[in-house]
Design a protein around this motif. Sequence first.
Motif, PDB file in Angstrom:
ATOM      1  N   PRO A   1      11.445  20.376 -15.255  1.00  0.00           N
ATOM      2  CA  PRO A   1      12.150  21.015 -14.139  1.00  0.00           C
ATOM      3  C   PRO A   1      13.038  20.073 -13.324  1.00  0.00           C
ATOM      4  O   PRO A   1      14.200  20.406 -13.074  1.00  0.00           O
ATOM      5  N   PRO A   2      12.576  18.874 -12.941  1.00  0.00           N
ATOM      6  CA  PRO A   2      13.489  17.992 -12.214  1.00  0.00           C
ATOM      7  C   PRO A   2      14.684  17.551 -13.066  1.00  0.00           C
ATOM      8  O   PRO A   2      15.803  17.433 -12.555  1.00  0.00           O
ATOM      9  N   ALA A   3      14.470  17.326 -14.359  1.00  0.00           N
ATOM     10  CA  ALA A   3      15.571  16.922 -15.236  1.00  0.00           C
ATOM     11  C   ALA A   3      16.616  18.033 -15.328  1.00  0.00           C
ATOM     12  O   ALA A   3      17.822  17.767 -15.295  1.00  0.00           O
ATOM     13  N   VAL A   4      16.165  19.276 -15.429  1.00  0.00           N
ATOM     14  CA  VAL A   4      17.081  20.414 -15.518  1.00  0.00           C
ATOM     15  C   VAL A   4      17.860  20.582 -14.227  1.00  0.00           C
ATOM     16  O   VAL A   4      19.090  20.685 -14.236  1.00  0.00           O
ATOM     17  N   THR A   5      17.175  20.603 -13.107  1.00  0.00           N
ATOM     18  CA  THR A   5      17.878  20.816 -11.835  1.00  0.00           C
ATOM     19  C   THR A   5      18.807  19.642 -11.516  1.00  0.00           C
ATOM     20  O   THR A   5      19.896  19.851 -10.988  1.00  0.00           O
ATOM     21  N   ASN A   6      18.402  18.421 -11.858  1.00  0.00           N
ATOM     22  CA  ASN A   6      19.294  17.271 -11.662  1.00  0.00           C
ATOM     23  C   ASN A   6      20.550  17.414 -12.508  1.00  0.00           C
ATOM     24  O   ASN A   6      21.656  17.123 -12.042  1.00  0.00           O
ATOM     25  N   ALA A   7      20.411  17.846 -13.753  1.00  0.00           N
ATOM     26  CA  ALA A   7      21.582  18.037 -14.621  1.00  0.00           C
ATOM     27  C   ALA A   7      22.512  19.091 -14.034  1.00  0.00           C
ATOM     28  O   ALA A   7      23.734  18.915 -14.021  1.00  0.00           O
ATOM     29  N   LEU A   8      21.945  20.171 -13.519  1.00  0.00           N
ATOM     30  CA  LEU A   8      22.777  21.225 -12.930  1.00  0.00           C
ATOM     31  C   LEU A   8      23.439  20.774 -11.635  1.00  0.00           C
ATOM     32  O   LEU A   8      24.453  21.334 -11.225  1.00  0.00           O
ATOM     33  N   ASP A   9      22.867  19.754 -11.006  1.00  0.00           N
ATOM     34  CA  ASP A   9      23.456  19.190  -9.794  1.00  0.00           C
ATOM     35  C   ASP A   9      24.478  18.094 -10.103  1.00  0.00           C
ATOM     36  O   ASP A   9      25.030  17.483  -9.201  1.00  0.00           O
ATOM     37  N   GLY A  10      24.695  17.810 -11.403  1.00  0.00           N
ATOM     38  CA  GLY A  10      25.733  16.878 -11.786  1.00  0.00           C
ATOM     39  C   GLY A  10      25.259  15.501 -12.228  1.00  0.00           C
ATOM     40  O   GLY A  10      26.074  14.611 -12.439  1.00  0.00           O
ATOM     41  N   TYR A  11      23.971  15.310 -12.370  1.00  0.00           N
ATOM     42  CA  TYR A  11      23.441  14.022 -12.799  1.00  0.00           C
ATOM     43  C   TYR A  11      23.073  14.072 -14.283  1.00  0.00           C
ATOM     44  O   TYR A  11      22.682  15.111 -14.796  1.00  0.00           O
ATOM     45  N   ASN A  12      23.175  12.938 -14.962  1.00  0.00           N
ATOM     46  CA  ASN A  12      22.756  12.859 -16.355  1.00  0.00           C
ATOM     47  C   ASN A  12      21.243  12.984 -16.436  1.00  0.00           C
ATOM     48  O   ASN A  12      20.523  12.405 -15.618  1.00  0.00           O
ATOM     49  N   SER A  13      20.769  13.718 -17.409  1.00  0.00           N
ATOM     50  CA  SER A  13      19.326  13.886 -17.611  1.00  0.00           C
ATOM     51  C   SER A  13      19.010  13.864 -19.098  1.00  0.00           C
ATOM     52  O   SER A  13      19.766  14.395 -19.905  1.00  0.00           O
ATOM     53  N   THR A  14      17.894  13.263 -19.433  1.00  0.00           N
ATOM     54  CA  THR A  14      17.448  13.194 -20.816  1.00  0.00           C
ATOM     55  C   THR A  14      15.939  13.368 -20.854  1.00  0.00           C
ATOM     56  O   THR A  14      15.230  12.801 -20.038  1.00  0.00           O
ATOM     57  N   LEU A  15      15.474  14.152 -21.797  1.00  0.00           N
ATOM     58  CA  LEU A  15      14.058  14.238 -22.104  1.00  0.00           C
ATOM     59  C   LEU A  15      13.893  13.656 -23.496  1.00  0.00           C
ATOM     60  O   LEU A  15      14.553  14.095 -24.429  1.00  0.00           O
ATOM     61  N   PHE A  16      13.024  12.677 -23.636  1.00  0.00           N
ATOM     62  CA  PHE A  16      12.929  11.904 -24.863  1.00  0.00           C
ATOM     63  C   PHE A  16      11.483  11.887 -25.326  1.00  0.00           C
ATOM     64  O   PHE A  16      10.586  11.512 -24.560  1.00  0.00           O
ATOM     65  N   ALA A  17      11.231  12.319 -26.551  1.00  0.00           N
ATOM     66  CA  ALA A  17       9.877  12.275 -27.130  1.00  0.00           C
ATOM     67  C   ALA A  17       9.831  11.103 -28.106  1.00  0.00           C
ATOM     68  O   ALA A  17      10.626  11.021 -29.024  1.00  0.00           O
ATOM     69  N   TYR A  18       8.892  10.216 -27.895  1.00  0.00           N
ATOM     70  CA  TYR A  18       8.791   9.005 -28.699  1.00  0.00           C
ATOM     71  C   TYR A  18       7.341   8.818 -29.133  1.00  0.00           C
ATOM     72  O   TYR A  18       6.429   9.030 -28.345  1.00  0.00           O
ATOM     73  N   GLY A  19       7.146   8.425 -30.347  1.00  0.00           N
ATOM     74  CA  GLY A  19       5.795   8.139 -30.804  1.00  0.00           C
ATOM     75  C   GLY A  19       5.730   8.049 -32.314  1.00  0.00           C
ATOM     76  O   GLY A  19       6.692   8.345 -33.020  1.00  0.00           O
ATOM     77  N   GLN A  20       4.567   7.665 -32.791  1.00  0.00           N
ATOM     78  CA  GLN A  20       4.409   7.507 -34.230  1.00  0.00           C
ATOM     79  C   GLN A  20       4.328   8.856 -34.926  1.00  0.00           C
ATOM     80  O   GLN A  20       4.118   9.890 -34.294  1.00  0.00           O
ATOM     81  N   THR A  21       4.506   8.840 -36.229  1.00  0.00           N
ATOM     82  CA  THR A  21       4.447  10.039 -37.043  1.00  0.00           C
ATOM     83  C   THR A  21       3.111  10.741 -36.840  1.00  0.00           C
ATOM     84  O   THR A  21       2.056  10.107 -36.833  1.00  0.00           O
ATOM     85  N   GLY A  22       3.173  12.061 -36.637  1.00  0.00           N
ATOM     86  CA  GLY A  22       1.962  12.853 -36.487  1.00  0.00           C
ATOM     87  C   GLY A  22       1.369  12.858 -35.091  1.00  0.00           C
ATOM     88  O   GLY A  22       0.278  13.388 -34.882  1.00  0.00           O
ATOM     89  N   SER A  23       2.085  12.301 -34.118  1.00  0.00           N
ATOM     90  CA  SER A  23       1.525  12.210 -32.764  1.00  0.00           C
ATOM     91  C   SER A  23       1.777  13.448 -31.908  1.00  0.00           C
ATOM     92  O   SER A  23       1.283  13.517 -30.788  1.00  0.00           O
ATOM     93  N   GLY A  24       2.560  14.414 -32.402  1.00  0.00           N
ATOM     94  CA  GLY A  24       2.767  15.656 -31.664  1.00  0.00           C
ATOM     95  C   GLY A  24       4.102  15.777 -30.956  1.00  0.00           C
ATOM     96  O   GLY A  24       4.260  16.630 -30.088  1.00  0.00           O
ATOM     97  N   LYS A  25       5.072  14.957 -31.303  1.00  0.00           N
ATOM     98  CA  LYS A  25       6.381  15.017 -30.650  1.00  0.00           C
ATOM     99  C   LYS A  25       7.053  16.374 -30.845  1.00  0.00           C
ATOM    100  O   LYS A  25       7.518  16.976 -29.880  1.00  0.00           O
ATOM    101  N   THR A  26       7.102  16.847 -32.079  1.00  0.00           N
ATOM    102  CA  THR A  26       7.764  18.125 -32.363  1.00  0.00           C
ATOM    103  C   THR A  26       7.056  19.271 -31.652  1.00  0.00           C
ATOM    104  O   THR A  26       7.699  20.141 -31.062  1.00  0.00           O
ATOM    105  N   TYR A  27       5.741  19.264 -31.659  1.00  0.00           N
ATOM    106  CA  TYR A  27       4.992  20.323 -30.965  1.00  0.00           C
ATOM    107  C   TYR A  27       5.273  20.281 -29.467  1.00  0.00           C
ATOM    108  O   TYR A  27       5.461  21.310 -28.829  1.00  0.00           O
ATOM    109  N   THR A  28       5.314  19.098 -28.899  1.00  0.00           N
ATOM    110  CA  THR A  28       5.589  18.963 -27.465  1.00  0.00           C
ATOM    111  C   THR A  28       6.977  19.488 -27.133  1.00  0.00           C
ATOM    112  O   THR A  28       7.158  20.183 -26.133  1.00  0.00           O
TER     113      THR A  28
END
Length: 90
Positions: free
Chosen positions: A4-31
């Motif tokens: 939510p803060p990343a989305v509202t910040n982007a709509l307010d004109g700021y750059n926002s990124t959500l980044f999933a990082y981890g080893q294979t099988g750790s649940g990144k895609t599910y998250t």
Amino acid sequence: KMAPPAVTNALDGYNSTLFAYGQTGSGKTYTITGGPERYDDRGIIPRALGLMFEEFGKRRDEDGVQYSCYVSYLELYNESGYDLLARDLS
């Protein structure tokens, strides 16, 4: 909690990124995408998109603001980036 803060910040004109990082099988895609069985199991992307369009509606009604939306779904693999939603995958 993070989207939510990343989305509202982007709509307010700021750059926002959500980044999933981890080893294979750790649940990144599910998250990121969530589970297909129940609405409550949706991931960050469907929740963030829902919030974006909710905010588009609120801001249009309150301020008369109009939005254009472009969505990328990027995968970084072996030091190369791919937009998984691009029409041309070459």
